[in-house]
Design a protein around this motif. Structure first.
Motif, PDB file in Angstrom:
ATOM      1  N   ARG A 176      -4.959  -4.845   5.387  1.00  0.00           N
ATOM      2  CA  ARG A 176      -4.284  -3.503   5.304  1.00  0.00           C
ATOM      3  C   ARG A 176      -3.045  -3.432   6.120  1.00  0.00           C
ATOM      4  O   ARG A 176      -1.980  -3.070   5.592  1.00  0.00           O
ATOM      5  N   ALA A 177      -3.197  -4.139   7.350  1.00  0.00           N
ATOM      6  CA  ALA A 177      -2.144  -4.006   8.048  1.00  0.00           C
ATOM      7  C   ALA A 177      -0.973  -4.850   7.450  1.00  0.00           C
ATOM      8  O   ALA A 177       0.200  -4.576   7.679  1.00  0.00           O
ATOM      9  N   LEU A 178      -1.205  -6.073   6.756  1.00  0.00           N
ATOM     10  CA  LEU A 178      -0.224  -6.846   6.217  1.00  0.00           C
ATOM     11  C   LEU A 178       0.351  -6.215   5.050  1.00  0.00           C
ATOM     12  O   LEU A 178       1.415  -6.678   4.741  1.00  0.00           O
ATOM     13  N   ASN A 179      -0.242  -5.350   4.581  1.00  0.00           N
ATOM     14  CA  ASN A 179       0.111  -4.753   3.159  1.00  0.00           C
ATOM     15  C   ASN A 179       0.468  -3.244   3.298  1.00  0.00           C
ATOM     16  O   ASN A 179       0.889  -2.798   2.154  1.00  0.00           O
ATOM     17  N   CYS A 180       0.363  -2.726   4.341  1.00  0.00           N
ATOM     18  CA  CYS A 180       0.519  -1.207   4.484  1.00  0.00           C
ATOM     19  C   CYS A 180       2.237  -0.947   4.299  1.00  0.00           C
ATOM     20  O   CYS A 180       3.000  -1.487   4.970  1.00  0.00           O
ATOM     21  N   THR A 181       2.281   0.099   3.423  1.00  0.00           N
ATOM     22  CA  THR A 181       3.808   0.819   3.371  1.00  0.00           C
ATOM     23  C   THR A 181       3.964   2.089   4.392  1.00  0.00           C
ATOM     24  O   THR A 181       4.858   2.502   4.341  1.00  0.00           O
ATOM     25  N   GLY A 182       3.192   2.260   5.231  1.00  0.00           N
ATOM     26  CA  GLY A 182       2.987   3.507   6.037  1.00  0.00           C
ATOM     27  C   GLY A 182       4.061   3.087   7.358  1.00  0.00           C
ATOM     28  O   GLY A 182       4.387   1.635   7.583  1.00  0.00           O
ATOM     29  N   ASN A 183       4.107   3.813   8.260  1.00  0.00           N
ATOM     30  CA  ASN A 183       5.056   3.901   9.411  1.00  0.00           C
ATOM     31  C   ASN A 183       4.322   2.849  10.516  1.00  0.00           C
ATOM     32  O   ASN A 183       4.835   2.153  11.312  1.00  0.00           O
ATOM     33  N   ASP A 184       3.124   3.145  10.691  1.00  0.00           N
ATOM     34  CA  ASP A 184       2.074   2.558  11.737  1.00  0.00           C
ATOM     35  C   ASP A 184       1.012   1.881  10.995  1.00  0.00           C
ATOM     36  O   ASP A 184      -0.066   2.213  11.131  1.00  0.00           O
ATOM     37  N   PRO A 185       1.277   0.504  10.424  1.00  0.00           N
ATOM     38  CA  PRO A 185       0.208  -0.088  10.044  1.00  0.00           C
ATOM     39  C   PRO A 185      -1.123  -0.492  10.724  1.00  0.00           C
ATOM     40  O   PRO A 185      -0.722  -0.737  11.910  1.00  0.00           O
ATOM     41  N   PRO A 186      -2.035  -0.542  10.320  1.00  0.00           N
ATOM     42  CA  PRO A 186      -2.721   0.082   8.947  1.00  0.00           C
ATOM     43  C   PRO A 186      -2.686   1.607   8.996  1.00  0.00           C
ATOM     44  O   PRO A 186      -3.388   2.023   9.978  1.00  0.00           O
ATOM     45  N   CYS A 187      -2.176   2.288   7.793  1.00  0.00           N
ATOM     46  CA  CYS A 187      -2.133   3.555   8.336  1.00  0.00           C
ATOM     47  C   CYS A 187      -3.372   4.410   7.743  1.00  0.00           C
ATOM     48  O   CYS A 187      -3.737   5.293   8.074  1.00  0.00           O
ATOM     49  N   GLY A 188      -3.884   3.616   6.606  1.00  0.00           N
ATOM     50  CA  GLY A 188      -5.208   4.135   5.975  1.00  0.00           C
ATOM     51  C   GLY A 188      -5.041   5.339   4.841  1.00  0.00           C
ATOM     52  O   GLY A 188      -5.799   5.522   4.266  1.00  0.00           O
ATOM     53  N   GLN A 189      -3.725   5.514   4.843  1.00  0.00           N
ATOM     54  CA  GLN A 189      -3.306   6.658   3.975  1.00  0.00           C
ATOM     55  C   GLN A 189      -2.459   6.213   2.623  1.00  0.00           C
ATOM     56  O   GLN A 189      -2.532   6.754   1.593  1.00  0.00           O
ATOM     57  N   CYS A 190      -1.640   4.920   2.742  1.00  0.00           N
ATOM     58  CA  CYS A 190      -0.809   4.666   1.818  1.00  0.00           C
ATOM     59  C   CYS A 190      -1.703   3.977   0.543  1.00  0.00           C
ATOM     60  O   CYS A 190      -2.864   3.705   0.765  1.00  0.00           O
ATOM     61  N   GLU A 191      -1.242   3.788  -0.367  1.00  0.00           N
ATOM     62  CA  GLU A 191      -1.924   3.479  -1.733  1.00  0.00           C
ATOM     63  C   GLU A 191      -2.595   1.934  -1.296  1.00  0.00           C
ATOM     64  O   GLU A 191      -3.650   1.743  -1.933  1.00  0.00           O
ATOM     65  N   SER A 192      -1.951   1.099  -0.746  1.00  0.00           N
ATOM     66  CA  SER A 192      -2.310  -0.325  -0.398  1.00  0.00           C
ATOM     67  C   SER A 192      -3.454  -0.191   0.355  1.00  0.00           C
ATOM     68  O   SER A 192      -4.412  -0.835   0.075  1.00  0.00           O
ATOM     69  N   CYS A 193      -3.317   0.566   1.517  1.00  0.00           N
ATOM     70  CA  CYS A 193      -4.522   0.701   2.492  1.00  0.00           C
ATOM     71  C   CYS A 193      -5.827   1.299   1.779  1.00  0.00           C
ATOM     72  O   CYS A 193      -6.739   1.009   1.877  1.00  0.00           O
ATOM     73  N   ARG A 194      -5.704   2.295   0.976  1.00  0.00           N
ATOM     74  CA  ARG A 194      -6.651   2.856   0.157  1.00  0.00           C
ATOM     75  C   ARG A 194      -7.217   1.936  -0.751  1.00  0.00           C
ATOM     76  O   ARG A 194      -8.457   1.896  -0.843  1.00  0.00           O
ATOM     77  N   LYS A 195      -6.422   1.301  -1.627  1.00  0.00           N
ATOM     78  CA  LYS A 195      -6.988   0.434  -2.612  1.00  0.00           C
ATOM     79  C   LYS A 195      -7.677  -1.093  -1.763  1.00  0.00           C
ATOM     80  O   LYS A 195      -8.712  -1.228  -2.210  1.00  0.00           O
TER      81      LYS A 195
END
Length: 169
Positions: A46-65
């Motif tokens: 998640r941290a590597l693919n996160c598109t949020g401001n503070d990876p891993p955000c847990g909220q962006c589409e990548s984190c959710r998927k």
């Protein structure tokens, strides 16, 4: 938002590596069952693919998927059920075979990410890699393309080939 509990030192080291872009291309997480190896692997993916401001955000589409196991660039390789005969009940393979490594990793490791920033291959139960599968994985593990990471999870690293262990942090 890292989900791992009780591994603050490791989480901090990995978080810094993500922030500074200094992560190794392969990690081996070893420990008894149910201590959080998969949780940590998914957190790192998640941290590597996160598109949020503070990876891993847990909220962006990548984190959710990734959390749902549905991200195209984060496959999980593990034992899979198979049927020997249509009349017999499903049995469990005793090793992760070369076909799984070829079909999931070798074919896709050199392609660009499909929907994320990078590819993260998680091998759950890496000690169950057949010798042929482990040897097949070695070249790609040794020289992955840019943006390709491997996370091997094991309950017993003594069952892994020394050459596989030597290519991991």
């Amino acid at each position: 938002m890292w989900q791992i509990v009780g591994q603050s030192r490791i989480q901090t080291l990995l978080q810094r590596g993500v922030e500074r872009k200094t992560l190794a291309h392969a990690y081996l997480f070893v420990g008894p069952p149910h201590i959080g190896k998969m949780t940590l692997a998914l957190d790192l993916a998640r941290a590597l693919n996160c598109t949020g401001n503070d990876p891993p955000c847990g909220q962006c589409e990548s984190c959710r998927k990734i959390g749902e196991g549905k991200h195209a660039d984060v496959p999980i390789i593990e034992l899979t059920p198979y049927e020997e005969d249509g009349d017999k009940p499903k049995a469990q393979k005793i090793v992760i075979g070369v076909e799984q490594i070829e079909d999931t990793i070798i074919r896709f490791a050199n392609l660009p990410p499909f929907e994320g920033k990078c590819k993260v291959f998680i091998i759950n139960g890496a000690e169950l890699l057949s010798e042929e599968a482990a040897n097949c994985l070695l070249k790609t593990l040794e020289e992955p393309g840019p943006g390709v990471f491997f996370i091997l999870l094991s309950t017993n690293d003594k069952l892994l080939l020394p050459t596989v262990i030597s290519r991991c942090q």
